[in-house]
Design an enzyme around this catalytic site. Structure first.
Site, short mmCIF file in Angstrom:
data_model
loop_
_atom_site.label_atom_id
_atom_site.label_comp_id
_atom_site.label_asym_id
_atom_site.label_seq_id
_atom_site.Cartn_x
_atom_site.Cartn_y
_atom_site.Cartn_z
N LYS A 22 0.84 -1.21 0.00
CA LYS A 22 0.00 0.00 0.00
C LYS A 22 0.86 1.25 0.00
O LYS A 22 0.62 2.18 -0.78
CB LYS A 22 -0.92 0.00 1.22
N ASN A 23 1.84 1.30 0.88
CA ASN A 23 2.60 2.54 1.02
C ASN A 23 3.49 2.83 -0.19
O ASN A 23 3.77 3.99 -0.49
CB ASN A 23 3.43 2.52 2.31
N CYS A 117 -3.84 8.13 9.87
CA CYS A 117 -4.15 7.55 11.17
C CYS A 117 -3.65 8.44 12.28
O CYS A 117 -2.56 9.01 12.19
CB CYS A 117 -3.51 6.17 11.29
N ARG A 122 2.13 14.28 13.48
CA ARG A 122 2.89 13.83 12.31
C ARG A 122 3.27 15.03 11.46
O ARG A 122 2.66 15.32 10.43
CB ARG A 122 2.06 12.80 11.52
N ASP A 305 4.88 -0.19 12.04
CA ASP A 305 3.58 -0.68 11.56
C ASP A 305 3.30 -2.12 11.98
O ASP A 305 2.21 -2.63 11.71
CB ASP A 305 3.49 -0.54 10.03
N ARG A 397 -8.60 0.49 5.17
CA ARG A 397 -7.67 1.42 4.50
C ARG A 397 -6.46 0.68 3.95
O ARG A 397 -5.83 1.16 3.00
CB ARG A 397 -7.18 2.47 5.50
C1 UD1 Z 1 5.14 6.21 6.60
C2 UD1 Z 1 4.05 5.19 6.46
C3 UD1 Z 1 3.58 4.68 7.81
C4 UD1 Z 1 4.75 4.23 8.66
C5 UD1 Z 1 5.85 5.26 8.69
C6 UD1 Z 1 7.12 4.77 9.37
C7 UD1 Z 1 2.95 5.91 4.41
C8 UD1 Z 1 1.75 6.51 3.79
N1 UD1 Z 1 2.92 5.81 5.75
O1 UD1 Z 1 4.55 7.31 7.28
O2 UD1 Z 1 2.68 3.61 7.61
O3 UD1 Z 1 4.31 3.98 9.97
O4 UD1 Z 1 6.22 5.66 7.35
O5 UD1 Z 1 7.58 3.62 8.74
O6 UD1 Z 1 3.88 5.50 3.74
N2 UD1 Z 1 8.65 13.29 10.96
C9 UD1 Z 1 8.87 14.61 11.27
N3 UD1 Z 1 8.86 15.52 10.25
C10 UD1 Z 1 8.63 15.17 8.97
C11 UD1 Z 1 8.40 13.81 8.66
C12 UD1 Z 1 8.41 12.89 9.68
O7 UD1 Z 1 9.10 14.96 12.42
O8 UD1 Z 1 8.63 16.04 8.09
C13 UD1 Z 1 8.69 12.28 12.03
C14 UD1 Z 1 7.34 11.61 12.26
O9 UD1 Z 1 6.53 12.34 13.14
C15 UD1 Z 1 7.76 10.28 12.82
C16 UD1 Z 1 9.05 9.97 12.07
O10 UD1 Z 1 9.53 11.23 11.61
O11 UD1 Z 1 8.04 10.39 14.18
C17 UD1 Z 1 8.91 9.02 10.91
O12 UD1 Z 1 7.87 9.45 10.06
P1 UD1 Z 1 7.80 9.09 8.51
O13 UD1 Z 1 8.81 8.04 8.20
O14 UD1 Z 1 7.83 10.35 7.74
O15 UD1 Z 1 6.37 8.45 8.41
P2 UD1 Z 1 5.29 8.71 7.29
O16 UD1 Z 1 5.94 8.91 5.97
O17 UD1 Z 1 4.29 9.68 7.77
#
Ligand code: UD1
Length: 431
Positions: A22-23, A117, A122, A305, A397
């Site tokens: 999915k991701n 979610c 985030r 996850d 989802r």
């Molecule tokens: C993606 C996945 C999600 C998974 C996560 C970590 C998708 C749609 N979702 O989420 O299922 O749980 O990777 O493997 O692909 N952060 C910041 N600033 C930013 C970006 C991230 O502080 O600009 C922090 C986040 O709050 C979190 C960490 O970095 O604590 C990792 O987040 P990130 O890897 O970006 O997760 P997502 O891409 O949102």
């Protein structure tokens, strides 16, 4: 509201086929609009997050031709707007990929701030920092992110934390920037690699995906291609842990065993047999499992996850386990629900202390988010008696035909919409 009703206590046995990630699909389908030629994408999971994203890209004018359940042809040539006004897009986290894709291609994008979610705050500051480094002006106005540039140029970008979304988003925009971009401290998840492979298949020049330094040489334009999405490691892991929790024997097919190693290692450590084949893993578990400690980390560490599914297995294991969540701060909301089933869990900050119990008992519970929802279904399958899981929209989802696939390996689970159908299920009538 639909719900799952489960009669637990049956070991899962048989074979289950895993779909596309999915991701990865969310990013790849968005990146597909970056060319003005048709792109064919296969192995797309049929889950609601994907359907929302496809609707959003068709609302801005891209042609989306779903030629079968798992294949779509996307053509970005017909895009008429870089302002995404489709209200449902806010609900999915991956809406932020529209920023990178549209900014890269049209040098302007306007996209609502993403939802997804509720597993903690985030932020997307790293995405925006990357776009700014590439020369874009970015502002947030009336709930929308507006990114704009006269032209994008290559840059040397050091990520403050490892972010899957930011790595992919910057990679997409930089693919069509002038000159070279280097992303340091990049995420190494398999779906980052998959998106890089897809962009390269469209003519981008990206090297190093899968390591923590990604180098992108910008190209003028991208072209058509056909691409098959990588298998979903989290869907695979979910069935592996369902096999473990129910003390079953399940062959999880169409996977890349290398992507599952962190999960395989933990299952082996607590006493499961995990056999690896070229594109399958078999999880066999005959006895009560043992305790362990787990900390979630970016890939190749144990995936956040899979944290709720791991906790369910440990809730039934012998001894005390500690699960530490280091990625998202609000990811233990399932613990209260599990405790209603008899689990013994204490949450302290980002740590769950789990005293394993011999048995769980069925209860009426609610899915708090996607992965926690899947974990609660696993708990229901392992528990004695009947469990009803509400709020399954979260689970839908990200899991294609969850009850159907679980039934194919022996689970007693049905999706029902009316309360009276729960009673029917309990009375063993066909629903
Ligand atoms: C993606 C996945 C999600 C998974 C996560 C970590 C998708 C749609 N979702 O989420 O299922 O749980 O990777 O493997 O692909 N952060 C910041 N600033 C930013 C970006 C991230 O502080 O600009 C922090 C986040 O709050 C979190 C960490 O970095 O604590 C990792 O987040 P990130 O890897 O970006 O997760 P997502 O891409 O949102």
């Amino acid at each position: 509201m639909d719900k799952y009703v489960i009669k637990g206590g049956t070991p899962l046995v048989g074979e289950v086929e895993i779909g596309g990630a999915k991701n990865a699909a969310l990013a790849i389908l968005t990146a597909a609009i970056m060319t003005d030629e048709p792109v064919t994408i296969d192995n797309i999971p049929d889950v609601s997050d994907i359907n929302v994203l496809l609707e959003a890209i068709s609302v801005i004018g891209a042609t989306v031709d779903r030629i079968d359940r798992h294949t779509a042809v996307i053509n970005g040539v017909t895009i008429g707007s870089v302002e995404v006004e489709y209200e449902y897009i806010k609900k999915i986290r991956a809406s932020y990929y529209l920023l990178g894709a549209l900014l890269g291609k049209y040098k302007r994008a306007e996209v609502p701030l993403p939802g997804g979610c509720n597993i903690g705050s985030r932020p997307i500051d790293q995405h925006l920092k990357g776009f700014r480094a590439l020369g874009a002006e970015v502002e947030i106005r009336s709930g929308n992110i507006i990114a704009e540039a006269k032209y994008l140029h290559g840059a040397h970008i050091f990520m403050d934390m490892v972010s899957v979304g930011a790595t992919i988003n910057i990679m997409m925009a930089a693919a069509l920037a002038d000159g070279n971009t280097i992303i340091e401290n990049a995420a190494r998840e398999p779906h980052v690699v998959d998106v890089a492979n897809f962009l390269n298949c469209m003519g981008a020049n990206i090297k190093g995906a899968g390591t923590d330094v990604i180098r992108i040489r910008g190209v003028k334009s991208l072209h058509k291609c056909s691409y098959t999405i990588v298998p979903d490691m989290i869907e695979a892991g979910t069935y592996m842990f369902a096999a473990a929790a129910t003390r079953g024997d399940v062959l999880v097919k169409n996977v890349i065993p290398k992507h599952l190693e962190a999960m395989t290692a933990k299952l082996q450590e607590i006493g499961c047999d995990v056999e690896e084949f070229d594109d399958a893993v078999r999880v066999t578990c005959r006895q009560r499992l043992g305790r362990t400690h787990v900390k979630t980390l970016p890939y190749p560490g144990f995936p956040t996850d899979m944290q709720p599914q791991m906790s369910v297995v440990l809730a039934l294991a012998r001894g005390t386990s500690i699960v530490t969540e280091s990625i998202f701060e609000n990811r233990f909301k399932y613990a209260d629900e599990l405790m209603r089933m008899g689990a013994n869990i204490k949450i302290e900050g980002n740590t769950a202390i789990i005293d394993g119990v011999e048995r769980l008992s069925g209860a009426r519970i609610s899915a708090p988010d996607l992965r926690a929802g899947a974990a609660l279904v696993i708990a229901g399958l392992a528990a004695d008696g009947y469990t009803v899981v509400d709020d399954i929209v979260y689970i839908q989802r990200g899991y294609e035909d969850f009850p159907g696939k679980l039934r194919s390996i022996g689970a007693e689970i049905s999706q029902v919409s009316e309360e009276k159908e729960i009673q029917k299920f309990r009375m063993r009538e066909v629903i």
